[in-house]
Design a protein around this motif. Structure first.
Motif, PDB file in Angstrom:
ATOM      1  N   GLU A  14     -21.493  36.260  -0.593  1.00 17.49           N
ATOM      2  CA  GLU A  14     -21.415  34.928  -1.189  1.00 17.49           C
ATOM      3  C   GLU A  14     -20.057  34.615  -1.808  1.00 17.49           C
ATOM      4  O   GLU A  14     -19.922  33.641  -2.541  1.00 17.49           O
ATOM      5  CB  GLU A  14     -22.504  34.791  -2.259  1.00 17.49           C
ATOM      6  CG  GLU A  14     -23.899  34.928  -1.693  1.00 17.49           C
ATOM      7  CD  GLU A  14     -24.959  34.976  -2.763  1.00 17.49           C
ATOM      8  OE1 GLU A  14     -24.629  34.820  -3.953  1.00 17.49           O
ATOM      9  OE2 GLU A  14     -26.116  35.180  -2.406  1.00 17.49           O
ATOM     10  N   THR A  15     -19.064  35.417  -1.510  1.00 20.36           N
ATOM     11  CA  THR A  15     -17.733  35.184  -2.048  1.00 20.36           C
ATOM     12  C   THR A  15     -17.207  33.845  -1.544  1.00 20.36           C
ATOM     13  O   THR A  15     -17.346  33.505  -0.372  1.00 20.36           O
ATOM     14  CB  THR A  15     -16.776  36.307  -1.631  1.00 20.36           C
ATOM     15  OG1 THR A  15     -17.320  37.551  -2.046  1.00 20.36           O
ATOM     16  CG2 THR A  15     -15.405  36.116  -2.257  1.00 20.36           C
ATOM     17  N   THR A  16     -16.611  33.087  -2.442  1.00 21.41           N
ATOM     18  CA  THR A  16     -16.097  31.773  -2.079  1.00 21.41           C
ATOM     19  C   THR A  16     -14.743  31.534  -2.742  1.00 21.41           C
ATOM     20  O   THR A  16     -14.230  32.415  -3.431  1.00 21.41           O
ATOM     21  CB  THR A  16     -17.101  30.663  -2.455  1.00 21.41           C
ATOM     22  OG1 THR A  16     -16.671  29.426  -1.895  1.00 21.41           O
ATOM     23  CG2 THR A  16     -17.259  30.538  -3.955  1.00 21.41           C
ATOM     24  N   TYR A  17     -14.203  30.368  -2.558  1.00 17.14           N
ATOM     25  CA  TYR A  17     -12.901  30.033  -3.123  1.00 17.14           C
ATOM     26  C   TYR A  17     -12.889  28.564  -3.529  1.00 17.14           C
ATOM     27  O   TYR A  17     -13.673  27.763  -3.055  1.00 17.14           O
ATOM     28  CB  TYR A  17     -11.770  30.320  -2.135  1.00 17.14           C
ATOM     29  CG  TYR A  17     -11.872  29.503  -0.867  1.00 17.14           C
ATOM     30  CD1 TYR A  17     -11.248  28.257  -0.765  1.00 17.14           C
ATOM     31  CD2 TYR A  17     -12.602  29.965   0.223  1.00 17.14           C
ATOM     32  CE1 TYR A  17     -11.362  27.495   0.378  1.00 17.14           C
ATOM     33  CE2 TYR A  17     -12.719  29.211   1.366  1.00 17.14           C
ATOM     34  CZ  TYR A  17     -12.095  27.980   1.441  1.00 17.14           C
ATOM     35  OH  TYR A  17     -12.212  27.224   2.572  1.00 17.14           O
ATOM     36  N   ILE A  49      -8.073  32.938   2.609  1.00 18.66           N
ATOM     37  CA  ILE A  49      -9.298  32.184   2.892  1.00 18.66           C
ATOM     38  C   ILE A  49      -9.966  32.725   4.155  1.00 18.66           C
ATOM     39  O   ILE A  49     -11.195  32.870   4.210  1.00 18.66           O
ATOM     40  CB  ILE A  49      -8.995  30.679   3.011  1.00 18.66           C
ATOM     41  CG1 ILE A  49      -8.712  30.108   1.621  1.00 18.66           C
ATOM     42  CG2 ILE A  49     -10.153  29.937   3.684  1.00 18.66           C
ATOM     43  CD1 ILE A  49      -8.227  28.671   1.625  1.00 18.66           C
ATOM     44  N   HIS A  50      -9.172  33.028   5.160  1.00 18.78           N
ATOM     45  CA  HIS A  50      -9.727  33.618   6.386  1.00 18.78           C
ATOM     46  C   HIS A  50     -10.456  34.928   6.071  1.00 18.78           C
ATOM     47  O   HIS A  50     -11.553  35.178   6.582  1.00 18.78           O
ATOM     48  CB  HIS A  50      -8.617  33.849   7.405  1.00 18.78           C
ATOM     49  CG  HIS A  50      -9.083  34.495   8.662  1.00 18.78           C
ATOM     50  ND1 HIS A  50      -9.805  33.823   9.615  1.00 18.78           N
ATOM     51  CD2 HIS A  50      -8.951  35.760   9.107  1.00 18.78           C
ATOM     52  CE1 HIS A  50     -10.104  34.663  10.592  1.00 18.78           C
ATOM     53  NE2 HIS A  50      -9.587  35.834  10.309  1.00 18.78           N
ATOM     54  N   GLU A  51      -9.858  35.742   5.223  1.00 19.94           N
ATOM     55  CA  GLU A  51     -10.489  37.013   4.824  1.00 19.94           C
ATOM     56  C   GLU A  51     -11.795  36.764   4.078  1.00 19.94           C
ATOM     57  O   GLU A  51     -12.808  37.408   4.338  1.00 19.94           O
ATOM     58  CB  GLU A  51      -9.522  37.819   3.959  1.00 19.94           C
ATOM     59  CG  GLU A  51     -10.094  39.125   3.463  1.00 19.94           C
ATOM     60  CD  GLU A  51     -10.322  40.149   4.561  1.00 19.94           C
ATOM     61  OE1 GLU A  51     -11.248  40.964   4.413  1.00 19.94           O
ATOM     62  OE2 GLU A  51      -9.588  40.128   5.564  1.00 19.94           O
ATOM     63  N   ILE A  52     -11.780  35.831   3.147  1.00 19.71           N
ATOM     64  CA  ILE A  52     -12.982  35.521   2.371  1.00 19.71           C
ATOM     65  C   ILE A  52     -14.095  35.031   3.290  1.00 19.71           C
ATOM     66  O   ILE A  52     -15.256  35.441   3.152  1.00 19.71           O
ATOM     67  CB  ILE A  52     -12.670  34.484   1.270  1.00 19.71           C
ATOM     68  CG1 ILE A  52     -11.820  35.118   0.178  1.00 19.71           C
ATOM     69  CG2 ILE A  52     -13.953  33.887   0.693  1.00 19.71           C
ATOM     70  CD1 ILE A  52     -11.281  34.127  -0.852  1.00 19.71           C
ATOM     71  N   GLU A  53     -13.751  34.158   4.222  1.00 12.74           N
ATOM     72  CA  GLU A  53     -14.769  33.616   5.116  1.00 12.74           C
ATOM     73  C   GLU A  53     -15.314  34.660   6.081  1.00 12.74           C
ATOM     74  O   GLU A  53     -16.414  34.511   6.595  1.00 12.74           O
ATOM     75  CB  GLU A  53     -14.215  32.407   5.866  1.00 12.74           C
ATOM     76  CG  GLU A  53     -14.025  31.219   4.926  1.00 12.74           C
ATOM     77  CD  GLU A  53     -13.441  29.994   5.584  1.00 12.74           C
ATOM     78  OE1 GLU A  53     -12.912  30.093   6.727  1.00 12.74           O
ATOM     79  OE2 GLU A  53     -13.489  28.918   4.960  1.00 12.74           O
ATOM     80  N   SER A  54     -14.567  35.737   6.305  1.00 10.43           N
ATOM     81  CA  SER A  54     -15.049  36.799   7.188  1.00 10.43           C
ATOM     82  C   SER A  54     -15.991  37.773   6.465  1.00 10.43           C
ATOM     83  O   SER A  54     -16.692  38.544   7.112  1.00 10.43           O
ATOM     84  CB  SER A  54     -13.875  37.567   7.789  1.00 10.43           C
ATOM     85  OG  SER A  54     -13.271  38.415   6.828  1.00 10.43           O
ATOM     86  N   LYS A 101     -19.240  39.050   4.574  1.00  9.61           N
ATOM     87  CA  LYS A 101     -20.651  38.735   4.805  1.00  9.61           C
ATOM     88  C   LYS A 101     -21.409  38.650   3.486  1.00  9.61           C
ATOM     89  O   LYS A 101     -22.501  39.168   3.344  1.00  9.61           O
ATOM     90  CB  LYS A 101     -21.285  39.793   5.714  1.00  9.61           C
ATOM     91  CG  LYS A 101     -20.600  39.975   7.036  1.00  9.61           C
ATOM     92  CD  LYS A 101     -20.739  38.759   7.902  1.00  9.61           C
ATOM     93  CE  LYS A 101     -20.108  39.021   9.249  1.00  9.61           C
ATOM     94  NZ  LYS A 101     -19.767  37.843   9.954  1.00  9.61           N
TER      95      LYS A 101
END
Length: 98
Positions: free
Chosen positions: A83-86, A74-79, A81
């Motif tokens: 529209e990738t989400t979870y 999740i940390h990687e996804i939020e970093s 830039k």
């Protein structure tokens, strides 16, 4: 679709890197974390990867490892830039053996 089967003795860092690499290399939109099945979808909502964790959800150590893995990813996804989400449904009563 690529399928990856993960046994209960998985290394959190190794699997984190594997999933993060896929999330950054592919045109992905969603990581759907649903208990033992973690599915990576592209922007057309087609399944690109399925990570299946063949683990015992009743084992506290395993659940801690899965939570650590989830937080890393999740940390990687939020970093990223983009529209990738979870979607997170890691721990649910239906995954526990009675």
């Amino acid at each position: 679709m690529n399928e990856v089967f993960i046994s209960s003795d998985f290394d959190v860092d190794e699997v984190s890197k594997q999933i993060s690499q896929i999330m950054t290399q592919w045109s992905t939109q969603l990581l759907d974390i649903n208990g033992p099945s973690w599915v990576i979808y592209d922007y057309e909502m087609e399944v690109k990867y399925l990570f299946f964790f063949d683990v015992d959800f009743n084992d506290m150590e395993t659940r801690i490892k899965l939570e650590d893995l989830k937080l890393n990813v999740i940390h990687e996804i939020e970093s990223l830039k983009d529209e990738t989400t979870y979607r997170d449904n890691l721990i649910n009563e239906v995954f526990f053996e009675k």
